[in-house]
Enzyme design. Structure first.
Site, PDB file in Angstrom:
ATOM      1  N   GLU A  36       0.824  -1.213   0.000  1.00  0.00           N
ATOM      2  CA  GLU A  36       0.000   0.000   0.000  1.00  0.00           C
ATOM      3  C   GLU A  36       0.860   1.265   0.000  1.00  0.00           C
ATOM      4  O   GLU A  36       0.542   2.239  -0.677  1.00  0.00           O
ATOM      5  CB  GLU A  36      -0.934  -0.004   1.219  1.00  0.00           C
ATOM      6  CG  GLU A  36      -2.106  -0.959   1.105  1.00  0.00           C
ATOM      7  CD  GLU A  36      -3.027  -0.599  -0.042  1.00  0.00           C
ATOM      8  OE1 GLU A  36      -3.433   0.578  -0.146  1.00  0.00           O
ATOM      9  OE2 GLU A  36      -3.330  -1.490  -0.859  1.00  0.00           O
ATOM     10  N   CYS A 191     -12.283   2.216 -14.846  1.00  0.00           N
ATOM     11  CA  CYS A 191     -12.674   3.615 -14.623  1.00  0.00           C
ATOM     12  C   CYS A 191     -11.418   4.483 -14.584  1.00  0.00           C
ATOM     13  O   CYS A 191     -11.149   5.177 -13.609  1.00  0.00           O
ATOM     14  CB  CYS A 191     -13.467   3.728 -13.322  1.00  0.00           C
ATOM     15  SG  CYS A 191     -14.433   5.244 -13.184  1.00  0.00           S
ATOM     16  N   CYS A 198     -16.214   2.382 -20.130  1.00  0.00           N
ATOM     17  CA  CYS A 198     -17.552   2.374 -19.535  1.00  0.00           C
ATOM     18  C   CYS A 198     -18.397   1.190 -19.998  1.00  0.00           C
ATOM     19  O   CYS A 198     -19.212   0.653 -19.232  1.00  0.00           O
ATOM     20  CB  CYS A 198     -18.276   3.687 -19.869  1.00  0.00           C
ATOM     21  SG  CYS A 198     -17.489   5.143 -19.148  1.00  0.00           S
ATOM     22  N   CYS A 201     -17.995  -1.762 -17.794  1.00  0.00           N
ATOM     23  CA  CYS A 201     -18.130  -1.534 -16.355  1.00  0.00           C
ATOM     24  C   CYS A 201     -19.422  -2.132 -15.800  1.00  0.00           C
ATOM     25  O   CYS A 201     -20.508  -1.890 -16.346  1.00  0.00           O
ATOM     26  CB  CYS A 201     -18.090  -0.033 -16.071  1.00  0.00           C
ATOM     27  SG  CYS A 201     -18.249   0.362 -14.310  1.00  0.00           S
ATOM     28  N   CYS A 207     -24.466   4.527 -13.174  1.00  0.00           N
ATOM     29  CA  CYS A 207     -23.458   5.589 -13.163  1.00  0.00           C
ATOM     30  C   CYS A 207     -24.012   6.877 -13.758  1.00  0.00           C
ATOM     31  O   CYS A 207     -24.324   6.939 -14.949  1.00  0.00           O
ATOM     32  CB  CYS A 207     -22.218   5.139 -13.928  1.00  0.00           C
ATOM     33  SG  CYS A 207     -20.903   6.388 -13.942  1.00  0.00           S
TER      34      CYS A 207
END
Length: 347
Positions: A36, A191, A198, A201, A207
């Protein structure tokens, strides 16, 4: 029964999500934490080889905590944002000394560790323990801002508050680790910032940005501001053995803790320093092209001046933050970007 936001995300993850990343194998808090921190402001493909080398050298938090700072910075060399590496080392020592070598399991305790903010703490606890915590990294911000058409720059407090509320709202009751990874994966692979996919997705039907036909409008861009310009002189001091003098920078600030060329505000300061330590054995040999480095808060223009000594120096020797370094040789400490770039161009 209608599928929820989280249901759609998890179904997509089961079919298309990334499941073979190095830190996903045996996802202990330590391994997840290192990944991370490395992934902040850095792409996955860049991080993977760094992560694998880091794990080979520092397989656990105790090994990292006990290591010299130079060893840590050396393995971070090239990743940039070196405060991350310094905080990584500090956190390892704090986990060793305060928590007996085991990472805390609460958000409150996790956020006391250097370099670990709310979203990073949540990611560690979610991915390693499956705890029900919401994250809000750059990828997740983009997904949520577009889905809910949250206008404005994602770093603005008002916008952040809205996005955090949505992040909490969509958390699933279970499978939190998979959901957390899925949200990051969707932002990274579908995204995306400039050319979102899109049509692939799973959230397309709900959305709002897609319905408006302008997903790239969300989130808003960071307000632009003119970066201040700074100049400095970098001294490339070469001894009769062909070695260059390096100075270890202070532990904080730009290139903190790394080895770099001595810097001076102007030529007067540089010549005064040379006269104090080496006179009368030197002569300016070469004025090299200016090197520009852009940092987050300013732009630095470094004018390198190469000076060749005609006798072996007697005063400044190795130790106490000084090092004579031979170009193209391996060194265990971390070198600044300026040094690495200069070594590619000088004899």
């Amino acid at each position: 029964m209608m599928a929820t936001f989280a249901d759609k995300v998890l179904a997509w993850f089961d079919r298309h999500g990334r499941k073979d990343l190095p830190w996903q194998q045996n996802p202990t808090p330590y391994r997840v934490w290192v990944s991370e921190i490395m992934l902040q402001q850095t792409q996955v493909t860049t991080v993977i080889p760094y992560y694998e080398r880091f794990m080979q050298r520092f397989p656990d938090v105790q090994t990292l905590a006990d290591a010299p700072p130079d060893d840590v910075l050396k393995l971070w060399e090239g990743l940039g944002y070196y405060s991350r590496a310094r905080n990584l080392h500090k956190t390892a020592q704090q986990v060793r000394d305060v928590y007996a070598g085991e990472f805390p399991t609460t958000m409150t305790d996790m956020e006391t560790l250097p370099g670990i903010g709310h979203s990073t703490a949540a990611a560690i606890l979610s991915l390693s323990h499956g705890q029900r915590e919401a994250i809000l990294d750059g990828n997740v911000k983009r997904v949520l801002a577009r889905y809910h058409t949250v206008a404005g720059w994602a770093g603005e407090p008002r916008v952040q508050k809205q996005l955090w509320a949505y992040a909490e709202q969509h958390l699933p009751a279970e499978r939190n680790a998979a959901y957390t990874q899925a949200m990051m994966d969707m932002g990274a692979t579908l995204c995306t910032r400039s050319k979102p996919l899109c049509l692939l997705c799973p959230l397309q039907d709900g959305c709002q940005a897609f319905k408006q036909g302008k997903p790239q409008a969300y989130p808003g861009k960071r307000p632009t501001k003119e970066l201040p310009e700074k100049t400095a002189l970098a001294l490339l001091l070469r001894n009769t053995a062909g070695e260059l003098l390096l100075q270890q920078r202070p532990p904080t600030g730009v290139w903190g803790g790394l080895w770099s060329f001595p810097e001076f505000a102007d030529e007067t300061a540089l010549h005064d320093w040379l006269a104090q330590h080496f006179a009368p054995t030197q002569a300016i040999a070469t004025r090299l092209p200016v090197l520009t480095h852009t940092f987050s808060h300013y732009r630095l223009h470094l004018q390198p001046l190469q000076v060749d000594l005609d006798a072996q120096p007697a005063r400044i020797m190795e130790g106490n933050g000084w090092l004579w370094y031979k170009a193209n040789t391996e060194y265990t400490g971390g070198l600044s970007a300026a040094v690495r770039q200069f070594f590619q161009t000088i004899d």
